[in-house]
Scaffold this active site. Structure first.
Site, short mmCIF file in Angstrom:
data_model
loop_
_atom_site.label_atom_id
_atom_site.label_comp_id
_atom_site.label_asym_id
_atom_site.label_seq_id
_atom_site.Cartn_x
_atom_site.Cartn_y
_atom_site.Cartn_z
N HIS A 1 -95.82 39.94 -36.23
CA HIS A 1 -95.85 40.44 -37.61
C HIS A 1 -94.44 40.59 -38.19
O HIS A 1 -94.26 40.47 -39.40
CB HIS A 1 -96.65 41.75 -37.67
CG HIS A 1 -98.11 41.55 -37.34
ND1 HIS A 1 -98.91 42.52 -36.83
CD2 HIS A 1 -98.89 40.43 -37.45
CE1 HIS A 1 -100.14 42.04 -36.64
NE2 HIS A 1 -100.14 40.77 -36.99
N HIS B 1 -106.71 32.50 -38.45
CA HIS B 1 -107.46 33.33 -37.50
C HIS B 1 -107.11 34.78 -37.87
O HIS B 1 -106.27 35.41 -37.22
CB HIS B 1 -107.07 33.03 -36.06
CG HIS B 1 -107.41 31.64 -35.60
ND1 HIS B 1 -106.74 30.52 -36.05
CD2 HIS B 1 -108.37 31.19 -34.75
CE1 HIS B 1 -107.28 29.45 -35.48
NE2 HIS B 1 -108.26 29.83 -34.68
N SER C 1 -102.55 40.81 -39.63
CA SER C 1 -101.71 39.84 -40.36
C SER C 1 -102.12 39.65 -41.83
O SER C 1 -101.24 39.59 -42.69
CB SER C 1 -101.68 38.50 -39.62
OG SER C 1 -102.98 38.05 -39.32
N GLU D 1 -111.64 33.52 -41.10
CA GLU D 1 -112.11 34.16 -39.87
C GLU D 1 -113.50 33.62 -39.57
O GLU D 1 -114.35 33.54 -40.45
CB GLU D 1 -112.12 35.69 -40.08
CG GLU D 1 -112.79 36.51 -39.02
CD GLU D 1 -112.22 36.36 -37.61
OE1 GLU D 1 -111.01 36.49 -37.40
OE2 GLU D 1 -113.03 36.07 -36.70
N ASP E 1 -114.29 27.98 -39.50
CA ASP E 1 -113.49 27.64 -38.33
C ASP E 1 -112.05 27.35 -38.80
O ASP E 1 -111.83 26.41 -39.58
CB ASP E 1 -114.11 26.40 -37.66
CG ASP E 1 -113.40 26.04 -36.37
OD1 ASP E 1 -112.23 26.41 -36.21
OD2 ASP E 1 -114.02 25.37 -35.54
N GLY E 2 -111.13 28.16 -38.33
CA GLY E 2 -109.74 28.02 -38.78
C GLY E 2 -109.14 26.65 -38.51
O GLY E 2 -108.26 26.18 -39.22
N ASP F 1 -103.13 31.78 -35.32
CA ASP F 1 -103.09 32.84 -34.30
C ASP F 1 -104.42 32.91 -33.55
O ASP F 1 -105.16 33.88 -33.66
CB ASP F 1 -102.78 34.17 -35.03
CG ASP F 1 -102.67 35.34 -34.08
OD1 ASP F 1 -102.40 35.12 -32.88
OD2 ASP F 1 -102.84 36.48 -34.54
C1 LIG Z 1 -105.66 37.11 -32.24
S1 LIG Z 1 -106.95 37.50 -33.34
C2 LIG Z 1 -106.19 37.45 -34.89
C3 LIG Z 1 -105.26 38.56 -35.20
C4 LIG Z 1 -104.65 38.51 -36.57
N1 LIG Z 1 -104.09 37.19 -36.88
C5 LIG Z 1 -103.54 39.53 -36.70
O1 LIG Z 1 -102.37 39.21 -36.39
O2 LIG Z 1 -103.82 40.65 -37.13
C6 LIG Z 1 -107.87 36.00 -33.35
C7 LIG Z 1 -109.04 36.04 -34.33
O3 LIG Z 1 -109.55 34.70 -34.43
C8 LIG Z 1 -110.96 34.76 -34.59
N2 LIG Z 1 -111.44 33.42 -34.24
C9 LIG Z 1 -111.78 32.91 -33.04
N3 LIG Z 1 -112.03 31.59 -33.13
C10 LIG Z 1 -111.83 31.26 -34.43
C11 LIG Z 1 -111.88 30.04 -35.16
N4 LIG Z 1 -112.22 28.89 -34.56
N5 LIG Z 1 -111.59 30.06 -36.47
C12 LIG Z 1 -111.25 31.22 -37.09
N6 LIG Z 1 -111.17 32.41 -36.47
C13 LIG Z 1 -111.46 32.42 -35.15
C14 LIG Z 1 -111.38 35.89 -33.70
O4 LIG Z 1 -112.64 36.39 -34.10
C15 LIG Z 1 -110.24 36.89 -33.91
O5 LIG Z 1 -110.54 37.78 -34.94
#
Ligand SMILES: C[S@@+](CC[C@H](N)C(=O)[O-])C[C@H]1O[C@@H](n2cnc3c(N)ncnc32)[C@H](O)[C@@H]1O
Length: 284
Positions: free
Chosen positions: A18, A41, A102, A120, A145-146, A166
């Protein structure tokens, strides 16, 4: 998708990620022209550090808990200020009871002309994120899907900005997806800044990741490594890394001021190192 960021919010890896995010956004604000932040993500955006999940690991105490009231010299404090202001804005009574993820940090730093796309995939997390940003016309929350967003959503219409990637690293092959996703995105939008987070846990995987990045043909890549302890015998999060594609020319200098301060506060066992290395492009 079992990964829940609520267990880890505010830990050392979040702090480093961050801080880098806030420095990249701060740079983008040097010009009046609008920019977009795309968080592929995004998580849930706001974390309660008194929750069962956060209390169970206590990880935030080794991260933001060590930084929030620390004495920091002036030059590092100025660079950390945007990040710490975002954290403090959630904790008006002092201390740290809530932690911004984030998308909330990015949103805190935007000006009125800038936009945020927060993506997300987890349905409950996406719905919490939608509630958090309800009515905010500068932010779009997308349940998607990210990895797909790296194709479909690039380039953004502002043609300036940053993509934070992320992923949770809960599935095998995440390093390969990161390289493929970044290459695909870079082809669609070569001028964008990209920040790719990765865990320092499986050292062999990191060697292969760095090799693949060097061979990717992407011309400007700065790798940030931040370890809090030497390599553990059992797989464990010994550190975290971020690769920044097209880093602003200011970033390396800023991180050389900030990272030693964070390292002094957050490292738990010596020898633990931090480093900045150009995998491609600009050399010191
Ligand atoms: C490490 S966390 C994110 C933390 C956030 N970026 C932060 O810094 O506050 C990863 C997130 O990705 C989500 N996730 C998992 N696979 C994903 C995908 N294919 N596309 C989007 N989000 C996904 C999970 O549900 C989770 O909330």
């Amino acid at each position: 998708m079992n990964y829940r960021h609520a267990y880890h919010a505010g830990n050392f890896a979040d702090v480093v990620k961050h801080v880098v995010l806030s420095r990249l956004i701060d740079y983008l604000k040097q010009k009046d022209k609008a920019f977009r932040v795309i968080d592929t993500h995004a998580g849930i955006g706001r974390y309660d550090l008194s929750s069962v999940e956060a209390q169970k690991t206590g990880e935030w105490q080794g991260g933001i808990g060590r930084l929030i009231d620390a004495q920091i010299d002036k030059s590092a404090a100025a660079l950390l200020a945007p990040y710490l202001e975002a954290v403090r804005s959630l904790n008006p009574d002092g201390g740290v009871k809530k932690y911004p993820g984030s998308p909330l940090i990015a949103r805190h730093l935007l000006r009125k002309q800038d936009r945020l796309s927060a993506i997300e995939l987890h349905d409950q997390d996406a719905s919490r994120l939608k509630t958090l940003f309800a009515g905010d016309f500068q932010t779009r929350v997308i349940e998607l899907d990210g990895w797909l967003a790296l194709g479909a959503h690039l380039p953004p219409k502002e043609k300036r900005g940053l993509v934070l990637i992320d992923p949770p690293f809960e599935e095998a092959g995440e390093f390969d997806r990161l390289v493929d996703g970044m290459q695909k995105a870079h082809k669609r939008w070569p001028g964008g800044i990209y920040a790719l987070w990765y865990p320092i846990k499986d050292r062999k995987a990191i060697i292969a990741f760095r090799k693949a990045l060097k061979q990717s043909g992407v011309p400007k890549l700065l790798d940030i490594e931040f370890e809090i302890r030497p390599a553990s015998r059992e797989p464990s999060l010994d550190g975290s890394g971020m690769v920044v594609v097209n880093p602003p020319f200011t970033l390396e200098r800023e991180l050389r001021i900030v990272l030693p301060v964070l390292h002094r506060l957050l490292a738990v066992e010596k020898p633990a190192h931090w480093s900045l290395e150009w995998l491609a492009g600009e050399q010191p």
